[in-house]
Design a protein around this motif. Structure first.
Motif, PDB file in Angstrom:
ATOM      1  N   MET A 117      32.410  -6.861 -34.559  1.00 21.02           N
ATOM      2  CA  MET A 117      32.550  -6.281 -33.217  1.00 21.02           C
ATOM      3  C   MET A 117      31.645  -7.001 -32.224  1.00 21.02           C
ATOM      4  SD  MET A 117      34.115  -3.934 -31.466  1.00 21.02           S
ATOM      5  CE  MET A 117      34.890  -3.087 -32.834  1.00 21.02           C
ATOM      6  N   ARG A 143      31.576  -3.589 -28.357  1.00 16.51           N
ATOM      7  CA  ARG A 143      30.646  -2.517 -28.739  1.00 16.51           C
ATOM      8  C   ARG A 143      29.576  -2.397 -27.657  1.00 16.51           C
ATOM      9  NH1 ARG A 143      28.369  -2.314 -34.676  1.00 16.51           N
ATOM     10  NH2 ARG A 143      30.437  -1.348 -34.864  1.00 16.51           N
ATOM     11  N   ASP A 159      32.532   1.763 -29.721  1.00 21.15           N
ATOM     12  CA  ASP A 159      33.447   0.625 -29.838  1.00 21.15           C
ATOM     13  C   ASP A 159      34.710   0.997 -29.085  1.00 21.15           C
ATOM     14  OD1 ASP A 159      31.560  -0.383 -31.525  1.00 21.15           O
ATOM     15  OD2 ASP A 159      32.650   0.131 -33.367  1.00 21.15           O
TER      16      ASP A 159
END
Ligand code: ATP
Ligand code: MN
Length: 463
Positions: free
Chosen positions: A1, A20, A76
Motif C-alpha cells: 500500500m 494509505r 486505506d
C-alpha cells in the motif's frame, strides 16, 4: 500500500490513486446516506482530508461509529474528486484501523476554539491545533530560508558554544552553569570558590554567539550562527523569552550601511519565501488572527526600509505630541512604545535606526568620529518593534580596550577578542535577528510564548 500524506492526497492530480493515510481524527459526522465523514489531519498541511467511511466496512459499527476527536487512525482507500466546497479530493475508505483512541471525557482538545492561554497549559497537545500546526510549519520554513539565504550568499554556518565564560553584553541577565552543590558550595575567603567548579571558573549559558562569530568572520569572511540563546532578564513581556533562537551573521569588510543592506535583504527574503511557500497557513492567520496581515507584509516587501538616525528619531518622538510612559530624551534607550510608534504610526513600515549614544550600547560597537555615538543599528517593524539589533564592530584595539574599561569589563578575560584587532584587524559588522520576534511579525500573533514549542519564561520551564 502506498503511503501518502494528507497534503498530497488533497491534490486533484492524485484522484484515482489507492493510498494509505495515517493521522488524527479532527471530527466525525455520521450521515444517513450510509457512511460517516471523518476529517483527518496528519500535520502535513492546514487542511484536513475528508474520509468517507461506508457502513459496509467490517468494523463500521464497532469502531468507525465511535471514533473520537484526537484518535489516531490508519485508512486505506481510493482518492476521488470531492463535490464538497473547500476541498478538491476525498478518500473513500476500504479499510480503517484505530491505533489509539482519545477518550472524549478526558481529551482537552474538543472541536471548539480554545484560548491561547488555555493552550499554553497543554503545550504537549497544542501542536495538534490549526494555529500551532501553522506556526510550526512557518517556523520550519523560516529556519530553512535562513540557511538558504546565507548559503547562497557565501556565508558559513558556525556552531558557537552554548556554555561560555564571557558575558557578551557586559551586563547581568545570565543563567549560571555549574556543577557545584548549591547547598554546600566550596568556599574561599567567604566566597564561592569557582576554581573548584567544572570549568575552573564561573560559566554561563550564552546570551549571544557574536564574539565567537567575529573570530570566524575575521578568517572566513562571512559567517552566521543560529542557535538557542538564554537571557535571565526578568521581563515578563509578550516579546521576551528566557530561551529563544537567534540568527547572528557577522561579516568582515562590512560597514554599517552594508550591514543595513544585508538585514533588509535577509528579512525580505524570509518574508517572500513564507508568503510563497506557506500560502495556506498565511491565509489562516489573515482570516483568524489579523485581517491586515497579508496587505501589511506585501507592503513591507515592496517598500525600501526607512533609515534614520537615533537623534532624528528622538526629534520625531519629542514632536509626537503625546505623553509617553517612558520619557523621551537624547541619551535614553528607546522603549517598545517608542519603537512601535515609529514603525506603526509614523513611518507605517520597517525603520532602521542607527548611530545610538555610546553610553547605552555595548563596548564592541564602533565609536563614531563625533565621540558621542556608536555605529549601532536596530530594525523596527510594525506589530513587534525591535526585531534586529546590530552594529559595526570596533576594529581599533586601543579604542576597544578603552571602551571595555569604561564599561567595567575584565580586559584579561577578553584578551582573545582584543587580539582579533591586534592581528589583521578589519572593519566588520553583524546583527542578531530573533527568530520568535520574526514569527510574531509574520503571523500577526501577539504573544511570543505562542511561536515557540515549549516556552521558557520567568516561573515557567514546564515540559
Ligand atoms: P530588547 O531591547 O527588545 O529587550 P535587546 O536589545 O536586548 O532586545 P539584542 O541583544 O539586540 O536584544 O538581541 C538581538 C535580537 O534578539 C533582538 O532584536 C530580538 O529580536 C531578539 N531578542 C532579544 N532578547 C530577546 C528575548 N528575551 N526573547 C526573544 N527575543 C529576543
Ligand atoms: Mn537590541
Amino acid at each position: 500500500m502506498e503511503l501518502m500524506r494528507v497534503v498530497e492526497a488533497r491534490r486533484p492530480e492524485n484522484v484515482g490513486r489507492v493510498v494509505r493515510i495515517r493521522g488524527w481524527v479532527r471530527t466525525r459526522r455520521d450521515s444517513k446516506a450510509g457512511f460517516s465523514f471523518i476529517e483527518v489531519n496528519d500535520g502535513s498541511c492546514l487542511g484536513n482530508l475528508q474520509i468517507l467511511a461506508p457502513v459496509n466496512l467490517p468494523n463500521y459499527e464497532s469502531i468507525v461509529k465511535h471514533l473520537h476527536t484526537g484518535a489516531s487512525i490508519v485508512v486505506d482507500g481510493t482518492i476521488q474528486a470531492s463535490p464538497a466546497k473547500g476541498q478538491a479530493t476525498e478518500l473513500v475508505a476500504q479499510r480503517l484501523e484505530l491505533l489509539g483512541d482519545a477518550d472524549p471525557t478526558l481529551y482537552p482538545l474538543q472541536k471548539k476554539n480554545h484560548t491561547y492561554e488555555f493552550l499554553r497549559t497543554i503545550a504537549h497537545l497544542r501542536p495538534r491545533t490549526n494555529t500551532f500546526g501553522a506556526v510550526t510549519r512557518i517556523r520550519h520554513r523560516v529556519s530553512l530560508s535562513i540557511h538558504q539565504f546565507f548559503h547562497e550568499n557565501g556565508f558559513y554556518y558556525i556552531h558557537t558554544p552554548i556554555i561560555t565564560a564571557s558575558d557578551c553584553e557586559g551586563a547581568g541577565a545570565l543563567f549560571r552553569v555549574t556543577t557545584l552543590d548549591p547547598a554546600r558550595p566550596p568556599l574561599r575567603d567567604g566566597q564561592v570558590d569557582y576554581t573548584q567548579d567544572f570549568f575552573g571558573k564561573p560559566t554561563y549559558l550564552t546570551v549571544s554567539g557574536q564574539l565567537q562569530a567575529e573570530a570566524y568572520a575575521c578568517a572566513l569572511g562571512k559567517v552566521y550562527t543560529f542557535g538557542p540563546t538564554f537571557r535571565a532578564e526578568n521581563s515578563n513581556t509578550t516579546r521576551h523569552l528566557a530561551e529563544f533562537w537567534m540568527v547572528e551573521p557577522e561579516m568582515a569588510f562590512y560597514e554599517l550601511a552594508d550591514n543595513m543592506d544585508l538585514a533588509e535583504a535577509f528579512l525580505k527574503r524570509i518574508l517572500r519565501d513564507v508568503l510563497q511557500e506557506c500560502a495556506e497557513d498565511m491565509r489562516f492567520f489573515q482570516e483568524r488572527v489579523d485581517p491586515n496581515l497579508l496587505q501589511r507584509l506585501e507592503q513591507v516587501l515592496q517598500t525600501p526600509f526607512r533609515r534614520i538616525s537615533y537623534s532624528e528619531a528622538i526629534d520625531i518622538l519629542a514632536r509626537a505630541g503625546r505623553v509617553w510612559e517612558f520619557p523621551v530624551a537624547w541619551g535614553k534607550d528607546l522603549q517598545s512604545e517608542h519603537e512601535r510608534y515609529l514603525a506603526e504610526e509614523y513611518f507605517r513600515g520597517p525603520v532602521i535606526l542607527y548611530d545610538y549614544p555610546r553610553s547605552i550600547k555595548p563596548f564592541y560597537m564602533r565609536v563614531n568620529d563625533d565621540g558621542r555615538t556608536v555605529r549601532a543599528m536596530d530594525v523596527l517593524v510594525p506589530g513587534v518593534g525591535e526585531i534586529i539589533g546590530g552594529s559595526q564592530r570596533e576594529e581599533r584595539a586601543d579604542v576597544l580596550e578603552q571602551r571595555m574599561r569604561e564599561q567595567g569589563l575584565d580586559v584579561e578575560a577578553y584578551r582573545w577578542y582584543l587580539e582579533l584587532r591586534q592581528f589583521g584587524s578589519v572593519p566588520h559588522s553583524g546583527f542578531g535577528l530573533g527568530l520568535e520576534r520574526t514569527l510574531l511579525f509574520l503571523t500577526g500573533l501577539t504573544n511570543i510564548r505562542d511561536v515557540i514549542p515549549f516556552p521558557r519564561y520567568p516561573g515557567h520551564a514546564e515540559y
